[in-house]
Design an enzyme around this catalytic site. Structure first.
Site, PDB file in Angstrom:
ATOM      1  N   GLU A   1     -79.965 -40.498 -17.981  1.00 45.36           N
ATOM      2  CA  GLU A   1     -79.246 -39.225 -17.881  1.00 45.36           C
ATOM      3  C   GLU A   1     -77.784 -39.405 -17.550  1.00 45.36           C
ATOM      4  O   GLU A   1     -76.926 -38.685 -18.052  1.00 45.36           O
ATOM      5  CB  GLU A   1     -79.894 -38.313 -16.830  1.00 45.36           C
ATOM      6  CG  GLU A   1     -81.235 -37.706 -17.234  1.00 45.36           C
ATOM      7  CD  GLU A   1     -82.408 -38.608 -16.941  1.00 45.36           C
ATOM      8  OE1 GLU A   1     -82.206 -39.699 -16.364  1.00 45.36           O
ATOM      9  OE2 GLU A   1     -83.542 -38.225 -17.287  1.00 45.36           O
TER      10      GLU A   1
ATOM     11  N   HIS B   1     -90.058 -31.257  -9.723  1.00 43.47           N
ATOM     12  CA  HIS B   1     -89.993 -30.651 -11.060  1.00 43.47           C
ATOM     13  C   HIS B   1     -90.039 -29.117 -10.982  1.00 43.47           C
ATOM     14  O   HIS B   1     -90.477 -28.467 -11.929  1.00 43.47           O
ATOM     15  CB  HIS B   1     -91.170 -31.109 -11.927  1.00 43.47           C
ATOM     16  CG  HIS B   1     -91.078 -32.502 -12.461  1.00 43.47           C
ATOM     17  ND1 HIS B   1     -91.224 -33.615 -11.676  1.00 43.47           N
ATOM     18  CD2 HIS B   1     -90.847 -32.972 -13.717  1.00 43.47           C
ATOM     19  CE1 HIS B   1     -91.117 -34.701 -12.427  1.00 43.47           C
ATOM     20  NE2 HIS B   1     -90.876 -34.341 -13.667  1.00 43.47           N
TER      21      HIS B   1
HETATM   22  C1  LIG Z   1     -84.947 -38.929 -14.230  1.00 46.09           C
HETATM   23  C2  LIG Z   1     -86.048 -38.473 -15.104  1.00 46.09           C
HETATM   24  N1  LIG Z   1     -85.814 -38.299 -16.410  1.00 46.09           N
HETATM   25  C3  LIG Z   1     -86.792 -37.875 -17.231  1.00 46.09           C
HETATM   26  C4  LIG Z   1     -88.037 -37.614 -16.744  1.00 46.09           C
HETATM   27  C5  LIG Z   1     -89.126 -37.073 -17.647  1.00 46.09           C
HETATM   28  N2  LIG Z   1     -90.072 -38.125 -17.956  1.00 46.09           N
HETATM   29  C6  LIG Z   1     -91.182 -38.295 -17.207  1.00 46.09           C
HETATM   30  S1  LIG Z   1     -92.037 -39.621 -17.667  1.00 46.09           S
HETATM   31  C7  LIG Z   1     -90.967 -39.982 -18.888  1.00 46.09           C
HETATM   32  C8  LIG Z   1     -91.199 -41.166 -19.757  1.00 46.09           C
HETATM   33  C9  LIG Z   1     -91.254 -42.400 -18.968  1.00 46.09           C
HETATM   34  O1  LIG Z   1     -91.469 -43.481 -19.784  1.00 46.09           O
HETATM   35  P1  LIG Z   1     -91.781 -44.910 -19.199  1.00 46.09           P
HETATM   36  O2  LIG Z   1     -90.805 -45.221 -18.120  1.00 46.09           O
HETATM   37  O3  LIG Z   1     -91.841 -45.837 -20.337  1.00 46.09           O
HETATM   38  O4  LIG Z   1     -93.181 -44.758 -18.500  1.00 46.09           O
HETATM   39  P2  LIG Z   1     -94.576 -44.368 -19.185  1.00 46.09           P
HETATM   40  O5  LIG Z   1     -94.653 -42.881 -19.198  1.00 46.09           O
HETATM   41  O6  LIG Z   1     -94.601 -44.934 -20.545  1.00 46.09           O
HETATM   42  O7  LIG Z   1     -95.593 -44.956 -18.283  1.00 46.09           O
HETATM   43  C10 LIG Z   1     -89.937 -39.066 -18.923  1.00 46.09           C
HETATM   44  C11 LIG Z   1     -88.814 -39.071 -19.878  1.00 46.09           C
HETATM   45  C12 LIG Z   1     -88.242 -37.803 -15.366  1.00 46.09           C
HETATM   46  N3  LIG Z   1     -89.423 -37.527 -14.803  1.00 46.09           N
HETATM   47  N4  LIG Z   1     -87.244 -38.246 -14.577  1.00 46.09           N
END
Ligand SMILES: Cc1ncc(C[n+]2csc(CCOP(=O)(O)OP(=O)(O)O)c2C)c(N)n1
Lengths: 336, 321
Positions: free
Chosen positions: A70, A139
């Site tokens: 972000e 959230h």
């Molecule tokens: C700072 C922030 N940005 C975006 C999100 C929304 N979000 C939650 S999980 C996720 C994907 C995370 O991907 P990864 O780190 O690869 O973990 P996975 O879900 O694959 O285990 C996103 C974009 C968040 N919770 N926090």
């Protein structure tokens, strides 16, 4: 005119403004989705499908998926805005402002002033806010008071689908950075929304009903609860004015002061925590500018000074309700 | 590294508990019984188990939004976790946190996290505490492939390196961040990133418990010996959607059946220990049965348990106010 959901209204505003001006681009995490994957392209359209369908029309050049970063992409949107584009960046949940706030409040918000009026930063940050989704402490926050606090930012809080389309179009056409707050519990709520593009000017409150006894000033989703409370109160012959300021910065102080003077009794409804929020801001305004018009102290209906809890049993107690607004109005009327 | 019979049983139990827990949460969510955002760890069990089997309560871990597996592997009470996910008063966090915020600091589980990239800086702090207080503890941040791109993560690599902290960064690469493929979102490679920050980096097949366990032992021993941070890139897959309710249209239709058939960490574990005659099939089946019925029991209890009440709404904001 057709009935459209808050989600559809936002999607339509984005589409029409992108058609109108090729400098308008979108960016954010999974705003299209499916990047680099084997299955469907445009798989998500944001986590709740708000931007779905835009990438197939405008292409990946104008609908940019970003890594989860972000600070970099919100900052990039600010930098692009200052150099000729009109980016609409999606900060998925406003709670994530913690990751990128510097780029918003030290950079984008201050360019114009610090650079002696030379910079133009037509940036829009769309972001989800609010409780009711069982999404817990990180959230569910409101946080618009924090942005409202910052000179240089404009802040819009659409209370229904009609407002969402008109305010978003204004935000995109506006030459200042605008933080556009979408309540995540309202995406499926419908209203009459014109098919053509229209802009709702910032800083002009909408008086959704006029009454004689009490003025309710409510923000964002709370406008709907205020109207609900006013409907119930009307059955007991208590008539309310309900004011939707639409934007917290700029704030239509004129309409607030006028409608407060007409009834002399004011309830301010704000989903945010009670300290330094929009309710205290409006209360301070009334005390300074309309003290003589008030027949009773200003009442505030807000969330409590606590993080948003997960458990549905607690979250339901947390969120201001129509019943609490109704009770505040009745107390005011009974007391004077 | 040779595992004792007890360790093998513990590893299998941990992975099976995570699987049974996640499958049941999936079922309950699909039936509309669980509110909010829920991210499941099924398919990824070998990573949490492979690392946490080396850890004690004095060691800390920071998890992610996909935190159930790490919590179970680090010793969180399964009953308390299930109550938490249902928002009950007896939940591990009193129903205030839910799935995304399960934590038990006494067990060294510093929390699932709703903020992607929230964990690595905290782990630098836990590693600093361990170093300063001479507890001998280490600290591990689990991050997704998506979180590996977050500034907080990259800054933490550097801080851990320059402070020579007993910290370990485990990049759990399940191929996707939401619907975005890690093959696209990660610039350069995880191993090159480790190298760039002057840390040892390892890549490991996360479907293979034994491979994870071995690498984990190495980097944890290194951290305990005061030799500084490491990065481990674990490659594997998730079986369910990003969150419950994700239709997963971005994945090829045969991807998950193929993975379940050929690359399932529990099946691979069973095959390996049975072929080497380290454990008996009946024993493993017995463990499955016992765990399934335990998970069923705690789920039934959670569903019937009382919710928190108004008295709980404003507590725990401060120690004193
Ligand atoms: C700072 C922030 N940005 C975006 C999100 C929304 N979000 C939650 S999980 C996720 C994907 C995370 O991907 P990864 O780190 O690869 O973990 P996975 O879900 O694959 O285990 C996103 C974009 C968040 N919770 N926090």
């Amino acid at each position: 005119m057709a009935r459209k959901s808050y989600r559809q209204a936002i999607n339509e505003a984005l589409r029409q403004e992108m058609e109108r001006d090729s400098r308008v681009i979108l960016m954010g995490e999974d705003v299209a989705g499916g990047m680099g994957a084997e299955g469907e392209d445009d798989a998500w359209g944001g986590p709740l499908g708000v931007t779905k369908g835009l990438m197939p029309i405008f292409g990946r050049e104008r609908v940019l998926d970003t890594p989860i970063t972000e600070s970099a992409f919100i900052g990039a949107a600010a930098g692009a805005a200052a150099t000729g584009l009109r980016p609409v960046a999606e900060l998925m949940f406003v709670d994530f402002m913690g990751v990128c706030f510097d780029q918003i409040f030290n950079q984008a918000a201050k360019f114009r002033y610090m650079f002696g009026g030379k910079a133009v930063t037509p940036l829009v940050i769309r972001t989800m806010y609010g409780a009711g989704f069982r999404a817990a402490s990180q959230h569910s926050q409101c946080l618009y008071p924090l942005f409202t606090h910052i000179p240089g930012l404009k802040v819009a809080l659409p209370s229904n689908a009609y407002e969402a389309k008109g305010l978003l179009i204004q935000a995109i056409r506006d030459d200042d950075p605008v933080i556009f707050f979408e309540h995540k519990a309202m995406y499926d709520e419908e209203a009459e929304v014109p098919d053509e593009a229209y802009a709702i000017p910032f800083g002009e409150a909408n008086v959704t009903r006029e009454g004689e006894d009490v003025t309710i000033i409510a923000f964002g989703r709370m406008v709907n609860l205020a109207n609900e409370a006013a409907d119930r109160l009307a059955k007991d012959k208590i008539s309310c004015t309900v004011v939707d300021p639409r934007t917290t910065s700029p704030l239509d102080t004129e309409t607030i002061l006028e409608t407060a003077a007409e009834t002399g009794r004011v309830v301010v409804v704000d989903e945010a925590h009670p300290r330094c929020n929009m309710a205290t801001d409006v209360a301070a305004l009334l005390v300074q500018e309309a003290f003589g018009d008030l027949k009773a102290p200003v009442r505030m209906v807000t969330g409590p000074h606590a993080p948003v809890p997960f458990s549905p049993a607690l979250e339901d107690l947390y969120i201001p309700s129509a019943a609490r607004i109704e009770a505040a109005v009745r107390e005011l009327v009974a007391g004077s | 590294m040779q595992l004792s019979r007890d360790e093998l049983v513990r590893a299998y139990r941990t992975m099976r508990t995570i699987r049974a827990f996640e499958d049941r949460v999936h079922e309950e969510f699909s039936a509309g019984n669980i509110p909010g955002f829920v991210h499941l760890y099924a398919g990824e069990e070998a990573s949490a188990a492979g690392f946490c089997l080396h850890l004690e309560d004095r060691d800390n871990i920071a998890s992610t939004h996909r935190g159930h597996g790490h919590s179970i592997a680090k010793g969180c009470d399964v009953r308390g976790m299930m109550h938490e996910i249902f928002g009950r008063k007896e939940g591990l966090c009193g129903g205030k946190g839910g799935s995304m915020h399960i934590a038990d600091l006494e067990k060294g589980m510093m929390g699932a996290n709703g903020i992607v990239g929230g964990g690595p800086p905290l782990i630098c702090g836990a590693a600093l505490s361990a170093k300063y207080l001479k507890t001998g503890g280490v600290a591990i941040a689990f991050v997704g492939d998506g979180a590996s791109n977050q500034g907080t993560t990259l800054e933490s690599y550097n801080l851990a390196k320059v402070w020579n902290l007993p910290a370990i960064f485990v990049v759990e690469d399940n191929g996707y961040a939401e619907s975005t493929a890690s093959a696209w979102s990660v610039g350069g490679s995880q191993l090159d990133r480790a190298k760039g920050f002057g840390m040892p980096g390892h890549q490991v097949d996360g479907h293979d418990f034994f491979a994870v366990h071995e690498v984990a032992g190495e980097v944890i021993a290194r951290a305990r010996a005061g030799e500084g941070p490491s990065l481990v890139h674990v490659k594997f897959s998730r079986y369910y959607g990003h969150f419950e309710g994700d239709a997963m249209t971005y994945r090829a239709s045969d991807e998950i059946p193929r993975l379940r058939k050929d690359r399932d960490c529990l099946e691979l574990f069973r095959k390996r220990v049975l072929e080497a005659a380290l454990l008996e099939e009946s024993e493993l089946d017995g463990i499955d049965e016992e765990i399934n019925s335990h998970v069923a029991q705690v789920t039934d209890e959670a569903k019937a348990a009382p919710m928190p009440t108004e008295r709980d709404l404003l507590t725990d904001v401060y120690m004193r106010y």
